[in-house]
Design a protein around this motif. Sequence first.
Motif, PDB file in Angstrom:
ATOM      1  N   SER A  85       7.760   4.749   0.954  1.00 53.16           N
ATOM      2  CA  SER A  85       7.264   5.262   0.328  1.00 53.16           C
ATOM      3  C   SER A  85       5.940   4.260   0.214  1.00 53.16           C
ATOM      4  O   SER A  85       4.758   4.799  -0.696  1.00 53.16           O
ATOM      5  CB  SER A  85       7.579   5.650  -1.222  1.00 53.16           C
ATOM      6  OG  SER A  85       8.331   4.632  -1.344  1.00 53.16           O
ATOM      7  N   ARG A  86       6.055   2.768   0.064  1.00 50.12           N
ATOM      8  CA  ARG A  86       4.487   1.688   0.650  1.00 50.12           C
ATOM      9  C   ARG A  86       4.757   0.900   1.919  1.00 50.12           C
ATOM     10  O   ARG A  86       6.068   1.227   2.700  1.00 50.12           O
ATOM     11  CB  ARG A  86       4.913   1.343  -0.573  1.00 50.12           C
ATOM     12  CG  ARG A  86       5.947   0.171  -0.663  1.00 50.12           C
ATOM     13  CD  ARG A  86       5.985  -0.923  -1.544  1.00 50.12           C
ATOM     14  NE  ARG A  86       6.656  -2.032  -2.035  1.00 50.12           N
ATOM     15  CZ  ARG A  86       6.428  -3.032  -2.341  1.00 50.12           C
ATOM     16  NH1 ARG A  86       6.247  -2.597  -3.223  1.00 50.12           N
ATOM     17  NH2 ARG A  86       7.950  -4.022  -2.297  1.00 50.12           N
ATOM     18  N   GLN A  87       3.813   0.850   2.197  1.00 48.11           N
ATOM     19  CA  GLN A  87       3.623  -0.422   3.430  1.00 48.11           C
ATOM     20  C   GLN A  87       3.540  -1.726   2.631  1.00 48.11           C
ATOM     21  O   GLN A  87       2.921  -1.737   2.232  1.00 48.11           O
ATOM     22  CB  GLN A  87       2.863  -0.090   4.570  1.00 48.11           C
ATOM     23  CG  GLN A  87       3.899   0.756   5.577  1.00 48.11           C
ATOM     24  CD  GLN A  87       4.686   0.183   6.632  1.00 48.11           C
ATOM     25  OE1 GLN A  87       5.350  -0.392   6.210  1.00 48.11           O
ATOM     26  NE2 GLN A  87       4.091  -0.491   7.813  1.00 48.11           N
ATOM     27  N   ILE A 119       0.995  -0.841  -0.048  1.00 48.54           N
ATOM     28  CA  ILE A 119      -0.277  -0.483  -0.040  1.00 48.54           C
ATOM     29  C   ILE A 119       0.815   1.495   0.232  1.00 48.54           C
ATOM     30  O   ILE A 119       1.121   1.343   1.198  1.00 48.54           O
ATOM     31  CB  ILE A 119      -1.051   0.040   1.327  1.00 48.54           C
ATOM     32  CG1 ILE A 119      -1.724  -1.470   1.190  1.00 48.54           C
ATOM     33  CG2 ILE A 119      -2.011   1.087   1.164  1.00 48.54           C
ATOM     34  CD1 ILE A 119      -2.328  -1.614   2.548  1.00 48.54           C
ATOM     35  N   PRO A 120       0.808   2.455  -1.128  1.00 41.76           N
ATOM     36  CA  PRO A 120       1.745   3.438  -0.994  1.00 41.76           C
ATOM     37  C   PRO A 120       1.255   4.689   0.437  1.00 41.76           C
ATOM     38  O   PRO A 120       0.033   4.074   0.980  1.00 41.76           O
ATOM     39  CB  PRO A 120       1.492   4.040  -2.600  1.00 41.76           C
ATOM     40  CG  PRO A 120       0.822   2.890  -3.543  1.00 41.76           C
ATOM     41  CD  PRO A 120       0.040   1.942  -2.179  1.00 41.76           C
ATOM     42  N   THR A 121       2.006   4.785   0.187  1.00 42.81           N
ATOM     43  CA  THR A 121       1.940   6.168   1.502  1.00 42.81           C
ATOM     44  C   THR A 121       1.661   6.977   1.058  1.00 42.81           C
ATOM     45  O   THR A 121       1.812   7.630  -0.194  1.00 42.81           O
ATOM     46  CB  THR A 121       3.217   6.197   2.503  1.00 42.81           C
ATOM     47  OG1 THR A 121       4.315   7.016   1.038  1.00 42.81           O
ATOM     48  CG2 THR A 121       3.789   5.112   3.573  1.00 42.81           C
ATOM     49  N   PHE A 123      -4.485  -4.704  -3.404  1.00 44.06           N
ATOM     50  CA  PHE A 123      -3.950  -4.683  -2.918  1.00 44.06           C
ATOM     51  C   PHE A 123      -2.833  -5.509  -2.392  1.00 44.06           C
ATOM     52  O   PHE A 123      -1.199  -6.120  -1.816  1.00 44.06           O
ATOM     53  CB  PHE A 123      -3.655  -3.464  -1.231  1.00 44.06           C
ATOM     54  CG  PHE A 123      -4.012  -2.217  -1.350  1.00 44.06           C
ATOM     55  CD1 PHE A 123      -3.262  -0.713  -2.210  1.00 44.06           C
ATOM     56  CD2 PHE A 123      -4.731  -1.913  -1.372  1.00 44.06           C
ATOM     57  CE1 PHE A 123      -3.124   0.072  -2.452  1.00 44.06           C
ATOM     58  CE2 PHE A 123      -5.696  -0.831  -0.961  1.00 44.06           C
ATOM     59  CZ  PHE A 123      -5.488   0.587  -1.636  1.00 44.06           C
ATOM     60  N   ASP A 124      -3.579  -6.544  -2.565  1.00 47.44           N
ATOM     61  CA  ASP A 124      -2.212  -8.148  -2.137  1.00 47.44           C
ATOM     62  C   ASP A 124      -1.318  -8.419  -3.491  1.00 47.44           C
ATOM     63  O   ASP A 124      -1.575  -7.870  -4.977  1.00 47.44           O
ATOM     64  CB  ASP A 124      -3.391  -9.257  -2.817  1.00 47.44           C
ATOM     65  CG  ASP A 124      -2.821 -10.201  -2.059  1.00 47.44           C
ATOM     66  OD1 ASP A 124      -1.768 -10.749  -2.359  1.00 47.44           O
ATOM     67  OD2 ASP A 124      -3.631 -11.216  -2.329  1.00 47.44           O
ATOM     68  N   ARG A 125      -0.177  -8.681  -3.054  1.00 45.37           N
ATOM     69  CA  ARG A 125       1.251  -8.270  -3.659  1.00 45.37           C
ATOM     70  C   ARG A 125       1.246  -9.123  -4.696  1.00 45.37           C
ATOM     71  O   ARG A 125       1.586  -9.437  -5.968  1.00 45.37           O
ATOM     72  CB  ARG A 125       2.741  -8.930  -2.848  1.00 45.37           C
ATOM     73  CG  ARG A 125       3.579  -8.955  -3.873  1.00 45.37           C
ATOM     74  CD  ARG A 125       4.750  -9.665  -3.057  1.00 45.37           C
ATOM     75  NE  ARG A 125       5.210  -8.056  -2.154  1.00 45.37           N
ATOM     76  CZ  ARG A 125       6.080  -7.220  -0.633  1.00 45.37           C
ATOM     77  NH1 ARG A 125       7.103  -8.762  -0.851  1.00 45.37           N
ATOM     78  NH2 ARG A 125       6.228  -6.386  -0.502  1.00 45.37           N
ATOM     79  N   ALA A 126      -0.104 -10.194  -4.902  1.00 48.10           N
ATOM     80  CA  ALA A 126       0.214 -11.024  -5.695  1.00 48.10           C
ATOM     81  C   ALA A 126      -1.117 -11.073  -7.277  1.00 48.10           C
ATOM     82  O   ALA A 126      -1.350 -11.784  -7.906  1.00 48.10           O
ATOM     83  CB  ALA A 126      -0.693 -12.548  -4.917  1.00 48.10           C
ATOM     84  N   ARG A 127      -1.520 -10.111  -6.882  1.00 47.48           N
ATOM     85  CA  ARG A 127      -2.646  -9.331  -7.393  1.00 47.48           C
ATOM     86  C   ARG A 127      -1.879 -10.209  -8.905  1.00 47.48           C
ATOM     87  O   ARG A 127      -2.734  -9.237  -9.999  1.00 47.48           O
ATOM     88  CB  ARG A 127      -3.285  -8.080  -7.110  1.00 47.48           C
ATOM     89  CG  ARG A 127      -1.823  -6.888  -7.641  1.00 47.48           C
ATOM     90  CD  ARG A 127      -3.136  -5.710  -6.993  1.00 47.48           C
ATOM     91  NE  ARG A 127      -1.532  -4.778  -6.958  1.00 47.48           N
ATOM     92  CZ  ARG A 127      -1.046  -4.024  -6.713  1.00 47.48           C
ATOM     93  NH1 ARG A 127      -0.347  -5.154  -5.849  1.00 47.48           N
ATOM     94  NH2 ARG A 127      -0.024  -3.401  -6.488  1.00 47.48           N
ATOM     95  N   ASP A 128      -1.160  -9.427  -9.460  1.00 50.04           N
ATOM     96  CA  ASP A 128       0.024  -9.271 -10.693  1.00 50.04           C
ATOM     97  C   ASP A 128       0.085 -10.470 -11.251  1.00 50.04           C
ATOM     98  O   ASP A 128       0.552 -10.724 -12.254  1.00 50.04           O
ATOM     99  CB  ASP A 128       1.042  -8.748 -10.777  1.00 50.04           C
ATOM    100  CG  ASP A 128       0.345  -7.375 -10.781  1.00 50.04           C
ATOM    101  OD1 ASP A 128      -0.799  -6.722 -10.808  1.00 50.04           O
ATOM    102  OD2 ASP A 128       1.687  -6.526  -9.939  1.00 50.04           O
TER     103      ASP A 128
END
Length: 403
Positions: free
Chosen positions: A38-40, A24-26, A380-385
Amino acid sequence: MTASALQPTPLLRIDRIEARILDIPTIRPHKFSFGSISRQSPVIVQLWLSDGACGFGEAATIGGPSWNEESPESILLAINNYLAPAVKGLDAGRVEALLQKMDAVCKGNRFAKSAVEMAAIDAVARSMNVPAYQLLGGKVHESLPLAWTLASGDSVKDIEEAERMLEIRRHRIFKLKIGARAPEGDVAHVSRIARALNGRASMTVDINQAWDGNTARRYVPELIDAGVTLFEQPVAQWNEEALASLTATLPHTALVMADETVCSPQDAMRLAKSKACHVFSLKIAKHGGLIRTRAVAAIAQAADIGWYGGTMLETSIGSAASAHVFATLPGAHHNCELFGPQLLVDDIVEQRMELRDFELVLPDGPGFGVEVVPECLARFDRARDGLNAVHVDMGRMTAAKAH
């Protein structure tokens, strides 16, 4: 008494767990002495009980493994490979037994264990239709004064941000992240902001272990003159002697707060014995869960040490869990900084905790009182791509395409 009345209460057995990493970007770069983010990337745990109740937990790091030994990737691995299989079928209501079981199969890894314990407590409270704080001793605080970190590194931008927060009555407690530049530059930066606010807000500095003992003794008095009243982790985690020396020499108008130095109850006992600080920064993840956070807080109270509600910049899941345990703690407290959701471009819940007149209001709904939106998890799932998202079905691991 009837035979049915003698039947034992059905156990709230853990049925399955899923864990995932979010990115998730900040809303702006967030600077520390050791770098900038710049992200969490929190690890979100979803846990189901045998009665169908579902709870959520979270373990967030700051800058990956820059803050401590665990990273989002290592947290996910520990949960998937060790912790989740170990707790399958156990009674989620026996939280201490869950912690002992996790300790038996996996040493350390406090962040990972915290996320599982958090999800279990949320699920049990939802099954019982009560707020989580009811399972933690009951609340003694309805709300908590909420701090905000000014971490752009630019004095003008930080002053403008502080003025805006004061105007909308959101924050009047400000923390400044320093230590990335020369001490003289940090003192000048803090002084400019303090003069601009002119006593309208309280000031804390977080040095994030950047100074040695001599540097701290040299420059902390100048920061006190500028208006700073609380100093968080001015020296390295291991340098307890310097921390104690600084604590002993400060005037009564300023306090030293331990953060990285106090993780376990054993750390708390050692610091209390050596009178190495005035305040403990409490963080659920670094202590290994809500129950062990209460253990550290109990030592603080017994030793006449204050507590501060710290953050790992969690989403509303971890922030609400922290608020629930902080709301149950007696003793002298020095506010909280559960502003993680406000630092993120978006959240994963229907509605964030309410901010009212400079304070964070404790949610009273079942569990931690926030409702997760599945679509936001997926977004926001890192695996979404198309990467493989690992889901744990309590005893076996399956790889499934993220949707």
